[in-house]
Design a protein around this motif. Structure first.
Motif, PDB file in Angstrom:
ATOM      1  N   MET A   1     -33.349  -1.629 -30.386  1.00  0.00           N
ATOM      2  CA  MET A   1     -33.319  -0.299 -29.537  1.00  0.00           C
ATOM      3  C   MET A   1     -32.099  -0.093 -28.971  1.00  0.00           C
ATOM      4  O   MET A   1     -31.091  -0.413 -29.912  1.00  0.00           O
ATOM      5  N   TYR A   2     -31.525   0.515 -27.781  1.00  0.00           N
ATOM      6  CA  TYR A   2     -30.316   0.759 -27.777  1.00  0.00           C
ATOM      7  C   TYR A   2     -29.254  -0.275 -27.085  1.00  0.00           C
ATOM      8  O   TYR A   2     -29.724  -1.201 -26.296  1.00  0.00           O
ATOM      9  N   LYS A   3     -28.105  -0.587 -27.898  1.00  0.00           N
ATOM     10  CA  LYS A   3     -27.265  -1.606 -27.604  1.00  0.00           C
ATOM     11  C   LYS A   3     -25.766  -1.137 -26.835  1.00  0.00           C
ATOM     12  O   LYS A   3     -25.276  -2.008 -26.660  1.00  0.00           O
ATOM     13  N   HIS A   4     -25.664   0.137 -27.140  1.00  0.00           N
ATOM     14  CA  HIS A   4     -24.102   0.553 -26.589  1.00  0.00           C
ATOM     15  C   HIS A   4     -24.300   1.844 -25.874  1.00  0.00           C
ATOM     16  O   HIS A   4     -24.456   2.701 -26.671  1.00  0.00           O
ATOM     17  N   LEU A   5     -24.495   1.635 -24.628  1.00  0.00           N
ATOM     18  CA  LEU A   5     -24.231   2.959 -23.916  1.00  0.00           C
ATOM     19  C   LEU A   5     -23.032   3.883 -23.505  1.00  0.00           C
ATOM     20  O   LEU A   5     -22.222   3.210 -23.053  1.00  0.00           O
ATOM     21  N   LEU A   6     -22.910   5.051 -23.597  1.00  0.00           N
ATOM     22  CA  LEU A   6     -21.769   5.807 -23.434  1.00  0.00           C
ATOM     23  C   LEU A   6     -22.215   6.378 -21.943  1.00  0.00           C
ATOM     24  O   LEU A   6     -23.243   7.124 -21.935  1.00  0.00           O
TER      25      LEU A   6
ATOM     26  N   VAL B   1     -26.413   1.173 -15.471  1.00  0.00           N
ATOM     27  CA  VAL B   1     -26.361  -0.670 -15.597  1.00  0.00           C
ATOM     28  C   VAL B   1     -27.792  -0.886 -15.405  1.00  0.00           C
ATOM     29  O   VAL B   1     -27.922  -2.074 -16.264  1.00  0.00           O
ATOM     30  N   GLN B   2     -28.742  -0.506 -14.932  1.00  0.00           N
ATOM     31  CA  GLN B   2     -30.179  -1.005 -14.729  1.00  0.00           C
ATOM     32  C   GLN B   2     -30.576  -1.010 -16.201  1.00  0.00           C
ATOM     33  O   GLN B   2     -31.184  -2.099 -16.490  1.00  0.00           O
ATOM     34  N   LEU B   3     -30.450   0.188 -16.836  1.00  0.00           N
ATOM     35  CA  LEU B   3     -31.158   0.031 -18.116  1.00  0.00           C
ATOM     36  C   LEU B   3     -30.190  -0.748 -19.035  1.00  0.00           C
ATOM     37  O   LEU B   3     -30.985  -1.335 -19.829  1.00  0.00           O
ATOM     38  N   ALA B   4     -28.937  -1.026 -19.097  1.00  0.00           N
ATOM     39  CA  ALA B   4     -28.240  -1.778 -20.110  1.00  0.00           C
ATOM     40  C   ALA B   4     -28.688  -3.295 -19.700  1.00  0.00           C
ATOM     41  O   ALA B   4     -28.812  -3.988 -20.746  1.00  0.00           O
ATOM     42  N   ARG B   5     -29.012  -3.763 -18.349  1.00  0.00           N
ATOM     43  CA  ARG B   5     -29.461  -4.914 -18.011  1.00  0.00           C
ATOM     44  C   ARG B   5     -30.718  -5.140 -18.809  1.00  0.00           C
ATOM     45  O   ARG B   5     -30.979  -6.261 -19.396  1.00  0.00           O
TER      46      ARG B   5
ATOM     47  N   ALA C   1     -19.171   3.878 -31.318  1.00  0.00           N
ATOM     48  CA  ALA C   1     -20.219   3.506 -32.019  1.00  0.00           C
ATOM     49  C   ALA C   1     -21.325   3.257 -30.993  1.00  0.00           C
ATOM     50  O   ALA C   1     -22.285   2.318 -30.822  1.00  0.00           O
ATOM     51  N   CYS C   2     -21.570   4.296 -30.075  1.00  0.00           N
ATOM     52  CA  CYS C   2     -22.295   4.277 -28.952  1.00  0.00           C
ATOM     53  C   CYS C   2     -23.775   4.817 -29.607  1.00  0.00           C
ATOM     54  O   CYS C   2     -23.779   5.641 -30.328  1.00  0.00           O
TER      55      CYS C   2
ATOM     56  N   PRO D   1     -28.694  10.301 -29.452  1.00  0.00           N
ATOM     57  CA  PRO D   1     -29.704  10.511 -28.317  1.00  0.00           C
ATOM     58  C   PRO D   1     -28.663  10.624 -27.050  1.00  0.00           C
ATOM     59  O   PRO D   1     -28.041   9.797 -26.768  1.00  0.00           O
ATOM     60  N   VAL D   2     -29.492  11.537 -26.184  1.00  0.00           N
ATOM     61  CA  VAL D   2     -28.824  11.951 -24.808  1.00  0.00           C
ATOM     62  C   VAL D   2     -29.732  11.626 -23.770  1.00  0.00           C
ATOM     63  O   VAL D   2     -31.050  12.336 -23.835  1.00  0.00           O
ATOM     64  N   LEU D   3     -29.765  10.727 -22.807  1.00  0.00           N
ATOM     65  CA  LEU D   3     -30.596  10.812 -21.761  1.00  0.00           C
ATOM     66  C   LEU D   3     -30.035  11.289 -20.753  1.00  0.00           C
ATOM     67  O   LEU D   3     -28.864  10.807 -20.030  1.00  0.00           O
TER      68      LEU D   3
END
Length: 146
Positions: free
Chosen positions: A1-6, A23-27, A108-109, A141-143
């Motif tokens: 899944m996603y490992k680096h969020l910008l 932060v909640q998603l990254a955790r 590399a996000c 991808p953009v959330l």
């Protein structure tokens, strides 16, 4: 899944909310975050204004440095104690959407997590929101957070 969020932020309440949700998603994903703040360019002198630009430029640079610190301190207050690894990046441009896309690429996000709108106001309505431009031109991808 996603490992680096910008997570681009302009310091607005809505973008601060995006930082909180990122932060909640990254955790949850055990991901890291790069927080990005894009400063405006210093206006260029026109005609006879050149002689007055020195003091103006110095004040402009002080104000943008203070704004950057305030935005990052606000983000740090949300991220502190979360256990999420975070990096802070700043850039200068009058086209934040371009910087967001290039930073996602250079860092590399694999996901851009951003607010639906920020401080664009009437100007944002006239020229289109930064979020819309990122959505239209980005391959990452953009959330979008509301």
């Amino acid at each position: 899944m996603y490992k680096h969020l910008l997570v681009p932020t302009d310091g607005s309440d809505l973008s601060q909310g995006a930082v909180t949700q990122a932060v909640q998603l990254a955790r949850t994903l055990d991901a890291r975050i790069t927080v990005l703040y894009v400063q405006a360019e210093c206006p260029k002198p026109m005609g006879g204004e050149a002689f007055t630009m020195g003091p103006f430029r110095e004040e402009f640079l002080r104000a943008t440095a203070a704004a950057t610190n305030a935005v990052f301190e606000s983000a740090k207050s949300v991220i502190a104690g979360s256990g999420v690894n975070c990096k802070y990046v700043t850039a200068t441009s009058d086209a934040p959407w371009e910087v967001i896309i290039s930073t996602a690429r250079s860092e590399a996000c694999d996901l851009i997590f951003m607010a639906s709108h920020g401080r664009g106001g009437i100007a944002g309505l006239l020229i289109g929101s930064q979020t819309h431009k990122v959505l239209a031109h980005c391959k990452v991808p953009v959330l979008v957070c509301r």
